[in-house]
Enzyme design. Sequence first.
Site, PDB file in Angstrom:
ATOM      1  N   THR A  12       0.814  -1.221   0.000  1.00 16.48           N
ATOM      2  CA  THR A  12       0.000   0.000   0.000  1.00 16.48           C
ATOM      3  C   THR A  12       0.850   1.275   0.000  1.00 16.48           C
ATOM      4  O   THR A  12       0.382   2.331   0.417  1.00 16.48           O
ATOM      5  CB  THR A  12      -0.906   0.035   1.243  1.00 16.48           C
ATOM      6  OG1 THR A  12      -0.061  -0.119   2.383  1.00 16.48           O
ATOM      7  CG2 THR A  12      -1.960  -1.035   1.220  1.00 16.48           C
ATOM      8  N   ASN A  41       6.674   2.363   3.724  1.00 16.45           N
ATOM      9  CA  ASN A  41       7.754   3.360   3.716  1.00 16.45           C
ATOM     10  C   ASN A  41       7.318   4.703   3.137  1.00 16.45           C
ATOM     11  O   ASN A  41       7.829   5.753   3.525  1.00 16.45           O
ATOM     12  CB  ASN A  41       8.967   2.825   2.959  1.00 16.45           C
ATOM     13  CG  ASN A  41       9.748   1.843   3.820  1.00 16.45           C
ATOM     14  OD1 ASN A  41       9.553   1.780   5.035  1.00 16.45           O
ATOM     15  ND2 ASN A  41      10.618   1.072   3.186  1.00 16.45           N
ATOM     16  N   GLU A 112      18.859  18.232  -1.798  1.00 19.43           N
ATOM     17  CA  GLU A 112      19.379  17.161  -0.956  1.00 19.43           C
ATOM     18  C   GLU A 112      20.715  16.715  -1.526  1.00 19.43           C
ATOM     19  O   GLU A 112      21.085  17.094  -2.636  1.00 19.43           O
ATOM     20  CB  GLU A 112      18.384  15.990  -0.897  1.00 19.43           C
ATOM     21  CG  GLU A 112      17.111  16.354  -0.138  1.00 19.43           C
ATOM     22  CD  GLU A 112      16.096  15.236  -0.042  1.00 19.43           C
ATOM     23  OE1 GLU A 112      15.327  15.248   0.917  1.00 19.43           O
ATOM     24  OE2 GLU A 112      16.050  14.364  -0.914  1.00 19.43           O
ATOM     25  N   HIS A 223      21.088   5.394   5.477  1.00 17.89           N
ATOM     26  CA  HIS A 223      20.868   6.840   5.568  1.00 17.89           C
ATOM     27  C   HIS A 223      21.827   7.380   6.614  1.00 17.89           C
ATOM     28  O   HIS A 223      21.972   6.790   7.684  1.00 17.89           O
ATOM     29  CB  HIS A 223      19.413   7.120   5.974  1.00 17.89           C
ATOM     30  CG  HIS A 223      18.994   8.535   5.732  1.00 17.89           C
ATOM     31  ND1 HIS A 223      19.423   9.572   6.525  1.00 17.89           N
ATOM     32  CD2 HIS A 223      18.199   9.077   4.780  1.00 17.89           C
ATOM     33  CE1 HIS A 223      18.897  10.702   6.068  1.00 17.89           C
ATOM     34  NE2 HIS A 223      18.148  10.424   5.011  1.00 17.89           N
ATOM     35  N   ARG A 270      24.994  10.096  -0.142  1.00 15.65           N
ATOM     36  CA  ARG A 270      24.546   9.422   1.062  1.00 15.65           C
ATOM     37  C   ARG A 270      25.506   8.321   1.540  1.00 15.65           C
ATOM     38  O   ARG A 270      25.767   8.171   2.724  1.00 15.65           O
ATOM     39  CB  ARG A 270      23.209   8.807   0.675  1.00 15.65           C
ATOM     40  CG  ARG A 270      22.354   8.411   1.734  1.00 15.65           C
ATOM     41  CD  ARG A 270      21.036   8.069   1.125  1.00 15.65           C
ATOM     42  NE  ARG A 270      20.143   9.200   1.133  1.00 15.65           N
ATOM     43  CZ  ARG A 270      18.834   9.103   0.952  1.00 15.65           C
ATOM     44  NH1 ARG A 270      18.289   7.931   0.742  1.00 15.65           N
ATOM     45  NH2 ARG A 270      18.089  10.164   0.976  1.00 15.65           N
ATOM     46  N   HIS A 330      18.290   2.114   5.217  1.00 14.39           N
ATOM     47  CA  HIS A 330      17.196   2.968   4.737  1.00 14.39           C
ATOM     48  C   HIS A 330      16.488   2.419   3.500  1.00 14.39           C
ATOM     49  O   HIS A 330      15.266   2.485   3.414  1.00 14.39           O
ATOM     50  CB  HIS A 330      17.767   4.347   4.441  1.00 14.39           C
ATOM     51  CG  HIS A 330      16.752   5.387   4.100  1.00 14.39           C
ATOM     52  ND1 HIS A 330      15.702   5.701   4.928  1.00 14.39           N
ATOM     53  CD2 HIS A 330      16.622   6.182   3.006  1.00 14.39           C
ATOM     54  CE1 HIS A 330      14.975   6.663   4.373  1.00 14.39           C
ATOM     55  NE2 HIS A 330      15.495   6.958   3.199  1.00 14.39           N
ATOM     56  N   GLU A 355      10.220  -0.098  -4.464  1.00 14.43           N
ATOM     57  CA  GLU A 355      11.438  -0.596  -3.822  1.00 14.43           C
ATOM     58  C   GLU A 355      11.582  -2.118  -3.935  1.00 14.43           C
ATOM     59  O   GLU A 355      12.701  -2.648  -3.918  1.00 14.43           O
ATOM     60  CB  GLU A 355      11.461  -0.167  -2.338  1.00 14.43           C
ATOM     61  CG  GLU A 355      12.800  -0.425  -1.686  1.00 14.43           C
ATOM     62  CD  GLU A 355      12.887   0.078  -0.247  1.00 14.43           C
ATOM     63  OE1 GLU A 355      11.981   0.821   0.192  1.00 14.43           O
ATOM     64  OE2 GLU A 355      13.863  -0.276   0.432  1.00 14.43           O
ATOM     65  N   ARG A 366      21.112   5.002  -4.453  1.00 16.65           N
ATOM     66  CA  ARG A 366      19.971   5.807  -4.924  1.00 16.65           C
ATOM     67  C   ARG A 366      20.169   7.285  -4.609  1.00 16.65           C
ATOM     68  O   ARG A 366      20.545   7.648  -3.485  1.00 16.65           O
ATOM     69  CB  ARG A 366      18.688   5.315  -4.257  1.00 16.65           C
ATOM     70  CG  ARG A 366      17.459   6.117  -4.636  1.00 16.65           C
ATOM     71  CD  ARG A 366      16.226   5.516  -4.004  1.00 16.65           C
ATOM     72  NE  ARG A 366      16.313   5.523  -2.562  1.00 16.65           N
ATOM     73  CZ  ARG A 366      15.877   6.509  -1.767  1.00 16.65           C
ATOM     74  NH1 ARG A 366      15.322   7.598  -2.291  1.00 16.65           N
ATOM     75  NH2 ARG A 366      15.988   6.415  -0.470  1.00 16.65           N
ATOM     76  N   SER A 371      12.969   7.867  -4.987  1.00 15.33           N
ATOM     77  CA  SER A 371      12.155   6.653  -4.876  1.00 15.33           C
ATOM     78  C   SER A 371      10.656   6.919  -4.989  1.00 15.33           C
ATOM     79  O   SER A 371       9.923   6.106  -5.563  1.00 15.33           O
ATOM     80  CB  SER A 371      12.460   5.905  -3.585  1.00 15.33           C
ATOM     81  OG  SER A 371      12.484   6.784  -2.511  1.00 15.33           O
TER      82      SER A 371
HETATM   83  C1  SIN Z   1      15.210  11.953   3.438  1.00 14.12           C
HETATM   84  O1  SIN Z   1      14.305  12.741   3.661  1.00 14.12           O
HETATM   85  O2  SIN Z   1      16.366  12.135   3.769  1.00 14.12           O
HETATM   86  C2  SIN Z   1      14.904  10.688   2.736  1.00 14.12           C
HETATM   87  C3  SIN Z   1      14.797  10.931   1.309  1.00 14.12           C
HETATM   88  C4  SIN Z   1      15.017   9.654   0.561  1.00 14.12           C
HETATM   89  O3  SIN Z   1      15.211   8.602   1.148  1.00 14.12           O
HETATM   90  O4  SIN Z   1      15.044   9.718  -0.643  1.00 14.12           O
END
Ligand code: SIN
Length: 486
Positions: A12, A41, A112, A223, A270, A330, A355, A366, A371
Amino acid sequence: MKISYDVIIVGTGIAGLQTALHLPKSLSILVVSKDYAWECNTFYAQGGVAVAVDSEDIALHVKDTLEAGTGHCDSEAVEVLCSNGPLAIQNLIKMGFEFDKDKKGNLLYTKEAAHSQSRILHAGGDATGRHLHLFMMQQLPCPILYNTQVTDLLIDENRCYGVRVFHADKIFNIYAKKVVIASGGVGSLYAYHTNARTISADMQGICLSHHIKLGDMEMMQFHPTAFVLGNAVRKQLLSESLRGEGAKVVDEEGKRFLFDYDERGELASRDIVSRAIFDYKQKHHKEVYLDVSSFPEEHFKQRFPSIYFNMKNIGYDLPMQKIPISPAFHYSMGGIKTNLEGRIVEIEDLYAVGEAANTGVHGANRLASNSLLEGMVFSYRVAQDILKSIDNPKEKKHFSEAEDILIKEGDKELKNELRNLMWSYAGIVREKANLEKALKRVDEMLELSIGKLLKLRLLVSKEIIQSALKRKVSLGAHYMKEEIHT
Ligand code: SIN
């Protein structure tokens, strides 16, 4: 209860719900949910949805995705993702979804790590996943069967006919012309993770038990910034967008040590930031913190309301107080191998998306916030592919409803041992000897008298370990401390 549908969708999150939304209402569709629908997730996603801000940015989004993927992406899948992204977002907005905007009504984009520009849309500040999930649930035209554990796929002669489930204390089969696996990744295999509690690799394990190929299973993403203290199963994520908007990673003395590892500091990709924090903690035996004190309080509360309130509930006064952090599992770049239409090519009428799937779009690492976009773009392709053959006649088959015992006494202890084993030996930094130790123990556990659900976890763990052993040199998220040269 009806036991035959046109399409069964397992999961879901965004990939599952969007697949259902892209299919015509005339089809009979059942969405199967292991728990409450929001235990996925997608619901907990904070950062947002990465998308090219204009047509010129598509090429840059492709470049950033390929670079983060460390040369291991399927470039065609990346092209599909980035070039179809803007249309997927426009459609969502047309349906009525509201991303955060400035006072003039312009969409707000944040940045990011490893993005060359600000291209992350968000909603409700850091509650993007929650807002998206609610929106999709409100539009959903079909029923959801809650509290339902899928225990097997009904497969005969390389064709899928449905799923076996455990629901309301009963095991039974539900038949369908097409089955879509959108059940997410493998978070619960690791001691520290940011995933919903339902994400435990069952479907990947079921696929392995039917000799369906998984791909890139050594590629597990950690993460960099999670709050892992306390007993919560799902560790509190501290979004990348905090660093994108100025949060600093510091040690006890306030030193921004990430620059010793990469000139991009907090904005390195990351995998690099996660490894740097892990290494620094091990070498210096110091606590590492996320310092968000550069944010004005009111702005912080408004921009990151979930993080603000969740941390306040456990006693942290943000943005003034520094948050102790650790990397945590993560996201799984690896998954059930599919083509770009989401089809699991060795089994007719079976799909995987989001995923759970491995299209190669994320390569070895990634890119942040790709995602949710993947869920939107590839679910559309799955739905289109389903429609091509949904009207073809399909032979009816009857499958036995006999099932192995799902949980046995002692499984819980073994499950926790497995989580620690995976975290310590198949986690952020890997070594041949440790991977071999892990493999030996997993093989021993597989010989024990255990329930089916633990067996599925063990099969997937074994696949991760074996894939890690096969990839002898470091690549992206797969980091070998000493590379294997034999
Ligand atoms: C985050 O907010 O750091 C996660 C974003 C992600 O996993 O793409």
